[in-house]
Design an enzyme around this catalytic site. Sequence first.
Site, PDB file in Angstrom:
ATOM      1  N   HIS A 264       0.831  -1.207   0.000  1.00 42.32           N
ATOM      2  CA  HIS A 264       0.000   0.000   0.000  1.00 42.32           C
ATOM      3  C   HIS A 264       0.869   1.263   0.000  1.00 42.32           C
ATOM      4  CE1 HIS A 264      -3.657   2.336   1.220  1.00 42.32           C
ATOM      5  NE2 HIS A 264      -2.736   3.135   1.714  1.00 42.32           N
ATOM      6  N   GLU A 265       1.762   1.342   0.955  1.00 36.19           N
ATOM      7  CA  GLU A 265       2.568   2.568   1.073  1.00 36.19           C
ATOM      8  C   GLU A 265       3.499   2.735  -0.130  1.00 36.19           C
ATOM      9  OE1 GLU A 265       1.630   4.730   3.154  1.00 36.19           O
ATOM     10  OE2 GLU A 265       0.368   3.389   4.345  1.00 36.19           O
ATOM     11  N   HIS A 268       1.714   4.775  -2.700  1.00 34.84           N
ATOM     12  CA  HIS A 268       1.791   6.217  -2.424  1.00 34.84           C
ATOM     13  C   HIS A 268       3.164   6.760  -2.843  1.00 34.84           C
ATOM     14  CE1 HIS A 268      -1.931   6.884  -0.240  1.00 34.84           C
ATOM     15  NE2 HIS A 268      -1.678   5.932   0.635  1.00 34.84           N
ATOM     16  N   GLU A 294      -4.667   7.947  -2.752  1.00 35.84           N
ATOM     17  CA  GLU A 294      -5.143   6.645  -2.283  1.00 35.84           C
ATOM     18  C   GLU A 294      -5.455   5.712  -3.461  1.00 35.84           C
ATOM     19  OE1 GLU A 294      -4.755   6.194   0.797  1.00 35.84           O
ATOM     20  OE2 GLU A 294      -5.764   4.278   1.126  1.00 35.84           O
TER      21      GLU A 294
HETATM   22 ZN    ZN Z   1      -3.075   5.178   2.000  1.00 32.07          ZN
END
Ligand code: ZN
Length: 501
Positions: A264-265, A268, A294
């Site tokens: 997830h990160e 980003h 996101e």
């Molecule tokens: Zn996030």
Amino acid sequence: MEPKLQALKTRLTEVNDLQMAAALLQWDQSTYMPSGGAGARGRQMATLSRIAHEKFTDAAVGQLLDDLTAYEQSLPFDHDDASLIRVTRREFAKSVKIPSALISEMNQHFAQTYQVWTEARPANDFARVRPLLEKTLELSRRMAECFPGYTHIADPLIDFADAGMKANDVRRVFSELRAELVPLVKAITDQPPADDSCLRQFYPEAKQWAFGEGVIRDYGYDFQRGRQDKTHHPFMTKFGLGDIRITTRFNEDDLGDGLFSTLHESGHAMYEQGITMAYDGLPLANGTSAGVHESQSRLWENIVGRSRGFWEHYYPRLQATFPENLKSVPLDTFYRAINKVQKSLIRVDADEVTYNLHVMIRFDLELALLEGSLAIRDLPEAWHTRYASDLGVTAPDDRDGVLQDVHWYSFNIGGVFQGYTLGNILSGLYYAKALEAHPDIPAQIGRGEFGTLHNWLRENIYQHGAKYTAPELTERVTGGPLRIAPYISYLKTKYGELYGV
Ligand code: ZN
């Protein structure tokens, strides 16, 4: 115009340097700082943020922007200089409305509240943070009041994160989405639950760490311009386009936690690493909105990282890393385990299908708090009530209830949750576009090749940074506004196959 533009850039870079220094202090506070440092750290971050705000809202910046108007108008809309002036002007108009003293008070208060929350959550002690949260609500209202003329008091706060959206727009999109999700969740949870016991065994941290880093290296996260550390509540931060960091956390009794948090990160971070290097130090060197940001983390975490093709490639490697856990677990069982749909208590652990219901609860509670129809003292109970009605579960305590997310304990109340669901919707929308351009992407993912997808995202989304607003970007990339159909279709196809619904 050249000297004026140069003067503006110099000023903006100074502001940026102060903000990045504050970000570094924040990163340190969330990773390595001993708890004794909290008081001074809060003050230091508040000082830097105040000076940055004062420098940015100085009348000289307004004058430079005025002087540059004719130059801006002589250029095409998407010219870098025109975009820098336009975006700066918009930010300036917002920032001058906020008193420096409020910024400083908020930052100091947030740092203190965060520190108390890190102790109150494990102790299940909402009473300890309650007075701080009451202050947060008061500060959030004061922040919103800097922008009179709103329709809903949350509108200015939502606008900071997802410019172009108002509370009513978000409500409309959420209710459309809810109408699709509720029957889908019901159809799935009427089936026997997937067996995810293979994930809930002992997985040593060091091996989890190495496996996750291997995957994000393959994704294209650049460790020459980044690193990963541990924290309570994972996040991405940056100190310049050459230093974009991620944090993660590991649970040795649950493989999914750390792995998907890392994926997830990294999404980003790859967004920010893909921004045009020439924007470094300037307001264009940012993701354009919480929702678009996101969309990138959820795309790499879920659409890619929880896909069957991805695991056809990586599962043998995972089995070799953890033979005692997975040697005799078939791929299909593992794939079902990481995509188990269930009504649960914790947002960050929620599956793709129920996840947005968690967000909607928080969004509605934020609006109620800001409107004054819900008091902080009644928040824990309101939380439990909504979880019971929306998800059919009740947390045994506040630790897994109202204390679970860091957001209200480190920032405003208001404008901090809608971006997650907007991001999910956008991830489906953008990915569908990438597939139109390159139908071969799923087959490439099945071979552990991510270059085509990564390049498409860099080309269409990342490189632009904050040049286009989220609505402008979505229009450019997809030929229309934000819409839920591609995301719903993605969920229905994937989970239809998994659960036979
Ligand atoms: Zn996030």
